[in-house]
Write a protein that holds these residues in place. Structure first.
Motif, PDB file in Angstrom:
ATOM      1  N   TRP A  96       6.238  66.082  30.335  1.00 51.42           N
ATOM      2  CA  TRP A  96       6.983  66.037  29.017  1.00 51.42           C
ATOM      3  C   TRP A  96       7.613  64.733  28.682  1.00 51.42           C
ATOM      4  O   TRP A  96       8.138  64.045  29.399  1.00 51.42           O
ATOM      5  CB  TRP A  96       7.801  67.128  29.096  1.00 51.42           C
ATOM      6  N   GLU A  97       7.345  64.600  27.290  1.00 54.09           N
ATOM      7  CA  GLU A  97       8.072  63.246  26.676  1.00 54.09           C
ATOM      8  C   GLU A  97       8.678  63.710  25.293  1.00 54.09           C
ATOM      9  O   GLU A  97       8.525  64.756  24.745  1.00 54.09           O
ATOM     10  CB  GLU A  97       6.681  62.499  26.003  1.00 54.09           C
ATOM     11  N   GLN A  98      10.002  63.133  25.737  1.00 48.25           N
ATOM     12  CA  GLN A  98      10.921  63.754  24.356  1.00 48.25           C
ATOM     13  C   GLN A  98      10.515  62.821  23.156  1.00 48.25           C
ATOM     14  O   GLN A  98      10.311  61.588  23.249  1.00 48.25           O
ATOM     15  CB  GLN A  98      12.320  63.398  24.685  1.00 48.25           C
ATOM     16  N   ILE A  99      10.084  63.548  22.008  1.00 44.71           N
ATOM     17  CA  ILE A  99       9.445  62.978  20.806  1.00 44.71           C
ATOM     18  C   ILE A  99      10.604  63.161  19.730  1.00 44.71           C
ATOM     19  O   ILE A  99      10.081  62.613  18.651  1.00 44.71           O
ATOM     20  CB  ILE A  99       8.332  63.754  20.480  1.00 44.71           C
ATOM     21  N   GLY A 100      11.717  63.509  20.197  1.00 52.43           N
ATOM     22  CA  GLY A 100      12.702  63.420  19.268  1.00 52.43           C
ATOM     23  C   GLY A 100      13.496  64.546  19.119  1.00 52.43           C
ATOM     24  O   GLY A 100      14.079  65.318  20.302  1.00 52.43           O
ATOM     25  N   HIS A 101      14.412  65.318  18.146  1.00 50.59           N
ATOM     26  CA  HIS A 101      15.348  66.242  18.080  1.00 50.59           C
ATOM     27  C   HIS A 101      14.865  67.176  16.801  1.00 50.59           C
ATOM     28  O   HIS A 101      14.238  66.480  15.843  1.00 50.59           O
ATOM     29  CB  HIS A 101      16.815  65.692  17.900  1.00 50.59           C
ATOM     30  N   VAL A 102      15.189  68.263  16.909  1.00 51.45           N
ATOM     31  CA  VAL A 102      14.898  69.155  15.480  1.00 51.45           C
ATOM     32  C   VAL A 102      15.966  68.944  14.428  1.00 51.45           C
ATOM     33  O   VAL A 102      15.885  68.993  13.344  1.00 51.45           O
ATOM     34  CB  VAL A 102      14.837  70.673  16.202  1.00 51.45           C
ATOM     35  N   LEU A 103      17.120  68.971  15.044  1.00 47.34           N
ATOM     36  CA  LEU A 103      18.417  68.689  13.996  1.00 47.34           C
ATOM     37  C   LEU A 103      18.964  67.478  14.063  1.00 47.34           C
ATOM     38  O   LEU A 103      19.549  67.076  15.001  1.00 47.34           O
ATOM     39  CB  LEU A 103      19.373  69.874  14.404  1.00 47.34           C
ATOM     40  N   THR A 104      18.409  66.644  13.262  1.00 52.76           N
ATOM     41  CA  THR A 104      18.904  65.248  13.089  1.00 52.76           C
ATOM     42  C   THR A 104      19.746  64.814  12.114  1.00 52.76           C
ATOM     43  O   THR A 104      20.125  63.638  11.781  1.00 52.76           O
ATOM     44  CB  THR A 104      17.463  64.352  12.913  1.00 52.76           C
ATOM     45  N   ARG A 105      20.064  65.966  11.090  1.00 51.39           N
ATOM     46  CA  ARG A 105      20.857  65.423   9.905  1.00 51.39           C
ATOM     47  C   ARG A 105      22.248  66.288   9.823  1.00 51.39           C
ATOM     48  O   ARG A 105      22.236  67.391  10.445  1.00 51.39           O
ATOM     49  CB  ARG A 105      20.149  65.925   8.572  1.00 51.39           C
ATOM     50  N   THR A 106      23.186  65.704   9.334  1.00 56.05           N
ATOM     51  CA  THR A 106      24.517  66.506   9.456  1.00 56.05           C
ATOM     52  C   THR A 106      24.164  67.703   8.523  1.00 56.05           C
ATOM     53  O   THR A 106      25.232  68.634   8.658  1.00 56.05           O
ATOM     54  CB  THR A 106      25.657  65.608   8.923  1.00 56.05           C
TER      55      THR A 106
END
Length: 506
Positions: free
Chosen positions: A49-59
């Motif tokens: 598995w490679e972490q490609i980011g996050h789903v919740l990135t904005r406040t």
């Protein structure tokens, strides 16, 4: 025969949920009080598995301003339907249940669509007739799994919330997932609490809204009371490979030492799913899993190792880095000093549930070495910057440069519940220092050096077990973090972290 190693995602990555789109798998986990929220991973084989980011990135997607330790974002579910990805979760510290969606999981996810349904651990099930069912656990009226039909465009409920199943009698029936497989609808849940009594149970029905009948030989996964290196297995989700095989991702822990204690957090594991003659699923080897498992027909890909050193040369932080709660943009910068992460100490410290100047990554291995090059010249008393091993605001160790009574000092401090002590301190007249942590299954050893070519000088040590969940409490795991603070007032002296290394020690 090919084999793979568990956990497939190590360190604090609990409550995994997985979906497949073509030959691609996407997986999400809980993130609690850390920002960005809901780590997002990609794989072609369910193992690497490679972490490609996050789903919740904005406040505007994620408000963690009122999240205490182990508050915030609870168990997510990710699903793929007709070209669109959906992720639903609970912010227990503000807003409740919601979902977001995206055409491209690597891109921008939508603003939250809230669902007026109590409970936690939400699941989205898309039936073949276009109906969408929203399933949660722990309704305000009692323990059990509850469901309603919703409008996926608006989040509006189209039916009353009804009880689906109370489970088999274990405490905290939770983590529901609904699937349609063949002629049956299956309801997968966890029971027993996400601790040493954790287990996965299953029921089925001819209708998505029940009634559901439990499998006579539940649980279908548990390590309770077993002599295994993996414990607390539960909170599972199913996916089907292109070849028709079924697999389960689930959480587990790897305790270190006796009495059992774990501090890496709840991790993500993988096991095959077999089906009985009368069409019931069973996970792993008759309900158990090991650290080495047969890979079956999984098309195992070459393993890619993440970079050991981050020189902070990109315009944004790598996906492994996290803030505590909703970040204050004035607390950090990647442009103030080129090729450095600059932290401006806020008034908050690591001893509070505020918004400290904190950028950390999960400890993912028992044996590791972490180090950073810090440039910091504190001008006022109380200004402090350094490196920390952090479980929560009541349990952490740190090695830092600070100013005390007009003198610049290097200090090592331990905070264990109500016990707080600077274990050692020494004059440090220099503007730069290399701070290091060496960890094994027993201890964290803290050291310092003038440059990275020198061997570190030992400054102190702290036991790993004192930061374990069994002592410190909560649902998270240990972070290795860079931090800065003015100890009650905003600092005027920037702390430049020129690089940070996290190296696995075999």
């Amino acid at each position: 025969m090919n084999h793979y190693s568990n956990p497939v995602i190590s360190g604090f990555h609990p409550d995994p949920s997985v979906c497949r789109a073509g030959e691609d798998y996407y997986l999400v986990t809980s993130s609690f009080e850390y920002f960005p929220g809901v780590p997002l991973f990609h794989s072609r084989d369910l193992v690497n598995w490679e972490q490609i980011g996050h789903v919740l990135t904005r406040t505007e997607q994620l408000d963690l301003s009122k999240a205490g330790s182990s508050g915030g974002i609870y168990a997510p579910t990710i699903r793929y339907n007709n070209g669109t990805f959906f992720m639903t979760t609970t912010n227990v510290s503000g807003g409740g249940n919601f979902f977001v969606y995206a055409d491209d999981p690597r891109g921008r996810w939508s603003d939250p669509v809230f669902v007026d349904q109590p409970g936690i651990d939400p699941d989205l099930f898309f039936d073949e007739d276009g109906s969408v069912y929203y399933t949660t656990s722990h309704d305000a009226n009692g323990q059990g799994v509850y469901q309603s039909k919703i409008d996926i465009q608006t989040g509006e409920r189209l039916s009353e919330v009804s009880l689906l199943w109370r489970g088999t009698g274990g405490q905290y029936p939770e983590a529901p997932h609904v699937y349609r497989i063949g002629e049956w609808y299956y309801l997968l849940i966890s029971e027993g609490g996400t601790e040493y009594g954790h287990m996965v149970t299953v029921a089925r029905s001819k209708r998505p809204d029940g009634p559901y009948e439990g499998y006579p030989h539940n649980p279908i996964l548990t390590h309770r009371s077993q002599l295994k290196s993996i414990h607390a297995t539960g909170h599972a989700d199913f996916t089907q490979g292109p070849d028709g095989s079924w697999w389960a991702v689930f959480l587990g822990i790897r305790p270190a030492g006796y009495p059992n204690h774990h501090y890496l957090g709840r991790e993500t594991f993988l096991a095959p799913v077999a089906w009985t003659e009368d069409a019931w699923p069973v996970i792993g080897d008759n309900g158990t899993a090991d650290e080495i498992m047969p890979a079956g027909n999984l098309p195992l890909q070459p393993k890619t190792e993440p970079a050991v050193r981050d020189n902070f040369e990109d315009a944004s932080l790598a996906p492994c880095w996290n803030f505590l709660r909703s970040p204050d943009p004035s607390n950090w910068s990647l442009s103030a000093k080129k090729g450095s992460l600059t932290l401006y100490g806020s008034g908050d410290t690591l001893n509070e549930t505020g918004v400290p100047s904190f950028v950390g990554r999960r400890q993912q291995h028992f044996s590791f070495r972490a180090s950073t090059h810090l440039t910091f010249a504190p001008k006022r008393a109380g200004e402090e910057a350094g490196i920390a091993v952090y479980m929560n605001e009541r349990f952490h160790y740190e090695l830092a440069v600070t100013q005390i009574a007009g003198a610049r000092k290097l200090i090592f401090r331990r905070r264990l519940g109500t016990l707080w002590k600077v274990e050692s301190e020494m004059p440090w007249p220099h503007d730069t220092v290399v701070l290091s942590i060496r960890g094994d299954r027993a201890d964290y050893v803290f050291g310092f050096a003038r440059s990275e070519t020198e061997d570190p000088v030992r400054m102190g040590q702290g036991e790993c077990r004192m930061l374990a969940t069994e002592v410190a409490g909560g649902f998270t795991g240990v972070f290795i973090a860079m931090y800065a603070t003015g100890n009650g007032v905003r600092s005027i002296s920037p702390a430049h972290f020129d690089w940070m290394e996290y190296r696995v020690v075999e």
